[in-house]
Write a protein that holds these residues in place. Sequence first.
Motif, mmCIF file in Angstrom:
data_model
loop_
_atom_site.group_PDB
_atom_site.id
_atom_site.type_symbol
_atom_site.label_atom_id
_atom_site.label_comp_id
_atom_site.label_asym_id
_atom_site.label_seq_id
_atom_site.Cartn_x
_atom_site.Cartn_y
_atom_site.Cartn_z
ATOM 1 N N THR A 58 -114.265 99.845 43.389
ATOM 2 C CA THR A 58 -113.545 100.946 42.787
ATOM 3 C C THR A 58 -113.165 100.610 41.355
ATOM 4 O O THR A 58 -113.108 101.489 40.500
ATOM 5 C CB THR A 58 -112.239 101.232 43.549
ATOM 6 O OG1 THR A 58 -111.963 100.112 44.375
ATOM 7 C CG2 THR A 58 -112.353 102.480 44.366
ATOM 8 N N GLU B 135 -113.720 103.121 38.375
ATOM 9 C CA GLU B 135 -112.570 103.592 37.595
ATOM 10 C C GLU B 135 -112.729 103.249 36.116
ATOM 11 O O GLU B 135 -112.447 104.063 35.247
ATOM 12 C CB GLU B 135 -111.272 102.958 38.118
ATOM 13 C CG GLU B 135 -110.792 103.519 39.447
ATOM 14 C CD GLU B 135 -110.324 104.958 39.352
ATOM 15 O OE1 GLU B 135 -110.123 105.437 38.223
ATOM 16 O OE2 GLU B 135 -110.172 105.596 40.411
ATOM 17 N N ASN C 173 -112.944 105.941 33.055
ATOM 18 C CA ASN C 173 -111.896 105.999 32.053
ATOM 19 C C ASN C 173 -112.285 105.410 30.716
ATOM 20 O O ASN C 173 -111.457 105.252 29.838
ATOM 21 C CB ASN C 173 -110.649 105.310 32.585
ATOM 22 C CG ASN C 173 -110.136 106.008 33.811
ATOM 23 O OD1 ASN C 173 -109.732 107.158 33.734
ATOM 24 N ND2 ASN C 173 -110.212 105.351 34.946
ATOM 25 N N PRO D 112 -106.659 104.391 36.083
ATOM 26 C CA PRO D 112 -107.018 105.771 35.738
ATOM 27 C C PRO D 112 -106.069 106.400 34.737
ATOM 28 O O PRO D 112 -106.381 107.424 34.156
ATOM 29 C CB PRO D 112 -106.915 106.517 37.079
ATOM 30 C CG PRO D 112 -106.783 105.471 38.127
ATOM 31 C CD PRO D 112 -106.201 104.281 37.471
#
Lengths: 304, 229
Positions: free
Chosen positions: A209, A213, A217, B85
């Motif tokens: 992940t 991610e 981003n 994020p």
Amino acid sequence: MNRRHSTVLGLALAGVLALSACGGGDPLDEEGGEEATGGGGGEEALVIGSANFPENVLLAEIYAAALGDAGVPVETNLNIGNREAYMLGLEDGSIDLIPEYTGNLTLYLNEAAEETESEAVYAELQESLPDNLTVLDMAEAEDKDSVVVTRETADELGLVAIGDLAPHAPNLVLGGPSEWRDRYTGVPGLKEVYGLEFSSFRPLDAGSTLTVEALLNGQIDAANIFTTDPAIAQNDFVVLEDPEALFAAQNVVPLISTEKVTPQIEEVLNNVSANLTTENLTDMMVQVQDTDPAEVAREFVDAL
Amino acid sequence: MIATIWAWLTDPANWSGAGSIPDQTLEHLRLSFIALVVAALIAIPIGLYVGHTGRGRVVLVNIVSAFRAIPSLGVLFIAALLLLPRLKGELAFELPSLIVLVLLGMPPILSGVYAGIQQVDPAARDAARGMGMTGQQRLWRVEVPCALPLIFSGLRSSMLQIIATATIAAVVGLGGLGRFLIDGQANRKYDEMAGGAILVAVLALLVDLVFAALQRFAVSPGLAPAARR
């Protein structure tokens, strides 16, 4: 002050000694040494290992379920680490069977390996294997390394194939697992085959992940993600084409200690491989996101 | 093994360029110092307040022990997944690691400062009060100087722990000496791994020596251990 000091010094020295002692030993001895202690009736259980990413764990669970159904005593020792780590486990007998991928395994065993097409890679793998290791039939299912960018990046820079990155690479950051730093099918190969010199390489966990991610981003611009990773479809990532076939065919194949092979085990695993496709593997990978891999494996094996 | 580690440590190729030993050492120190400063800025005022007033002692002692039980790696992953994020650029990688290191660095400072103030000779405190000093004056002119040896020992043990633990920042893709441990393991280069571990230990020792020297200058000679008896 002096007393405190010598304590600190002593502790640090003890630490250094302990660490260098570790360095000389076999890292698998401590964690991976789950010895097969009699699977009943004196028959030794077959220990199935897996690498430390979800798909490999799932495949190991599938092998375990299929073999278990056939009455072969099995034990699992999952999430061991990367190839560099679990191959040592196969050597010392702490594991007997592990799901592998033809291309990367061949390259691991034989740095001069050149083939990239499925059948040829499989043939080359057979030649490269030492006597104590055997591979059974390979599956159609293939999980390749790939270089992936976001749809935005692909559109903006007009990227279709990996080579299209070359003029932009000096402004881009590549993310991938730590072992990409030195592996030929990683940073060195991208440079040699496609002339890519990224501004930097950021080591992240394989297929994690974290990588997804970071790509989403913008902390990294291009990432190494496996082709069966559900994150690719879910985030509309673009898998860049690999016309020079830097990333060789990666069919799923059971790697097993030669002395553990029996006709029964061979038949069961060959049947699993015959039914494993890239599509159903990707589907299972989506399920694994919120279901126990053992359950997903159970369902697949029951449907065989 | 020792020979290959030594070869790795002395290979000139490992001493220059991006990702080299000096490069990662500086990065390691930078992260560690930021963490120490933030931890100190939070922990010292709280320690001073509790030590001086004696209020909230029980709470402090419990918080300190609770903080010591926090699993660093777990917090790191949670922080990384939550913050990645939401933040842009390098900060997204650095902040999770800094949070972990600050959490880890606070307890030794807190207990050092608190215990230091607490253990100031009551006679000195009474004398200061008798001279008509206000609470603030007693704190800064009597209690803090007397507590300095323990405050320093708190800072030093905090620094040692931060430097040792900053290696885990490499797990989420940051630089620092942890890179040698993680990348060395991933690439089966055990000389690099062991060399990295030795570098961390050496760095921790050197920094502790620097702190020891600072302590010698900062602490009043009257409080030096030899003069105490």
